[in-house]
Design a protein around this motif. Structure first.
Motif, PDB file in Angstrom:
ATOM      1  N   TYR A   8       0.797  -1.227   0.000  1.00 53.89           N
ATOM      2  CA  TYR A   8       0.000   0.000   0.000  1.00 53.89           C
ATOM      3  C   TYR A   8       0.833   1.284   0.000  1.00 53.89           C
ATOM      4  O   TYR A   8       0.381   2.323  -0.480  1.00 53.89           O
ATOM      5  N   ASP A   9       2.055   1.234   0.511  1.00 60.01           N
ATOM      6  CA  ASP A   9       2.852   2.457   0.624  1.00 60.01           C
ATOM      7  C   ASP A   9       3.881   2.625  -0.501  1.00 60.01           C
ATOM      8  O   ASP A   9       4.742   3.489  -0.434  1.00 60.01           O
ATOM      9  N   CYS A  10       3.777   1.806  -1.542  1.00 61.71           N
ATOM     10  CA  CYS A  10       4.658   1.914  -2.708  1.00 61.71           C
ATOM     11  C   CYS A  10       3.810   2.108  -3.961  1.00 61.71           C
ATOM     12  O   CYS A  10       2.726   1.544  -4.057  1.00 61.71           O
ATOM     13  N   ILE A  11       4.321   2.882  -4.880  1.00 56.81           N
ATOM     14  CA  ILE A  11       3.641   3.078  -6.152  1.00 56.81           C
ATOM     15  C   ILE A  11       4.570   2.587  -7.253  1.00 56.81           C
ATOM     16  O   ILE A  11       5.648   3.146  -7.467  1.00 56.81           O
ATOM     17  N   ILE A  12       4.153   1.534  -7.937  1.00 55.72           N
ATOM     18  CA  ILE A  12       4.953   0.956  -9.012  1.00 55.72           C
ATOM     19  C   ILE A  12       4.505   1.587 -10.322  1.00 55.72           C
ATOM     20  O   ILE A  12       3.339   1.493 -10.706  1.00 55.72           O
ATOM     21  N   LEU A  13       5.441   2.230 -11.010  1.00 55.09           N
ATOM     22  CA  LEU A  13       5.129   2.909 -12.260  1.00 55.09           C
ATOM     23  C   LEU A  13       5.618   2.148 -13.488  1.00 55.09           C
ATOM     24  O   LEU A  13       5.074   2.317 -14.573  1.00 55.09           O
ATOM     25  N   ASP A  14       6.652   1.326 -13.306  1.00 55.74           N
ATOM     26  CA  ASP A  14       7.255   0.632 -14.448  1.00 55.74           C
ATOM     27  C   ASP A  14       7.922  -0.650 -13.959  1.00 55.74           C
ATOM     28  O   ASP A  14       8.428  -0.696 -12.836  1.00 55.74           O
ATOM     29  N   ILE A  15       7.908  -1.674 -14.822  1.00 56.35           N
ATOM     30  CA  ILE A  15       8.575  -2.926 -14.510  1.00 56.35           C
ATOM     31  C   ILE A  15       9.416  -3.321 -15.717  1.00 56.35           C
ATOM     32  O   ILE A  15       8.924  -3.350 -16.842  1.00 56.35           O
ATOM     33  N   GLU A  16      10.667  -3.619 -15.457  1.00 56.70           N
ATOM     34  CA  GLU A  16      11.560  -4.150 -16.492  1.00 56.70           C
ATOM     35  C   GLU A  16      11.834  -5.601 -16.148  1.00 56.70           C
ATOM     36  O   GLU A  16      12.236  -5.921 -15.033  1.00 56.70           O
ATOM     37  N   ARG A  17      11.585  -6.491 -17.105  1.00 53.27           N
ATOM     38  CA  ARG A  17      11.768  -7.930 -16.889  1.00 53.27           C
ATOM     39  C   ARG A  17      12.823  -8.454 -17.861  1.00 53.27           C
ATOM     40  O   ARG A  17      12.800  -8.133 -19.048  1.00 53.27           O
ATOM     41  N   SER A  18      13.722  -9.266 -17.336  1.00 52.36           N
ATOM     42  CA  SER A  18      14.729  -9.890 -18.174  1.00 52.36           C
ATOM     43  C   SER A  18      15.007 -11.294 -17.658  1.00 52.36           C
ATOM     44  O   SER A  18      14.710 -11.619 -16.503  1.00 52.36           O
TER      45      SER A  18
END
Length: 78
Positions: A66-76
Motif C-alpha cells: 500500500y505504501d509503494c507506487i509501481i510505475l514501471d517494470i523491467e523484466r529480463s
C-alpha cells in the motif's frame, strides 16, 4: 516449465515494505527469490520457479504494498 527472471520495479519505493511484500508473495507462490538493490526509486528482484507463477509474482508486485507506487517494470531473463 521452470523460469528464472530478474525484475526491476520502478516508482516510489519504501524498501522495507516492498522487500517484505515481495518475499511474502514469493513464498506463497513457491518461488526462490533473491533481492538485489533497493532505493527510493527502484527495487531489483530475481525469482525462479514455475513460469505461470513467475508471471503471477510480477502481477502481484506491480500492485505493490500500500505504501509503494509501481510505475514501471523491467523484466529480463537470468
Amino acid at each position: 516449465m521452470i523460469e528464472a527472471a530478474r525484475f526491476v520495479f520502478r516508482g516510489r519505493m519504501v524498501c522495507d515494505s516492498f522487500v517484505e511484500f515481495a518475499r511474502h508473495r514469493a513464498r506463497r507462490l513457491d518461488l526462490d527469490i533473491e533481492v538485489g538493490a533497493c532505493d527510493a526509486r527502484s527495487a531489483t528482484v530475481a525469482v525462479r520457479g514455475q513460469n505461470d507463477l513467475v508471471d503471477a509474482f510480477e502481477m502481484a508486485c506491480s500492485l505493490g504494498p500500500y505504501d509503494c507506487i509501481i510505475l514501471d517494470i523491467e523484466r529480463s531473463g537470468l
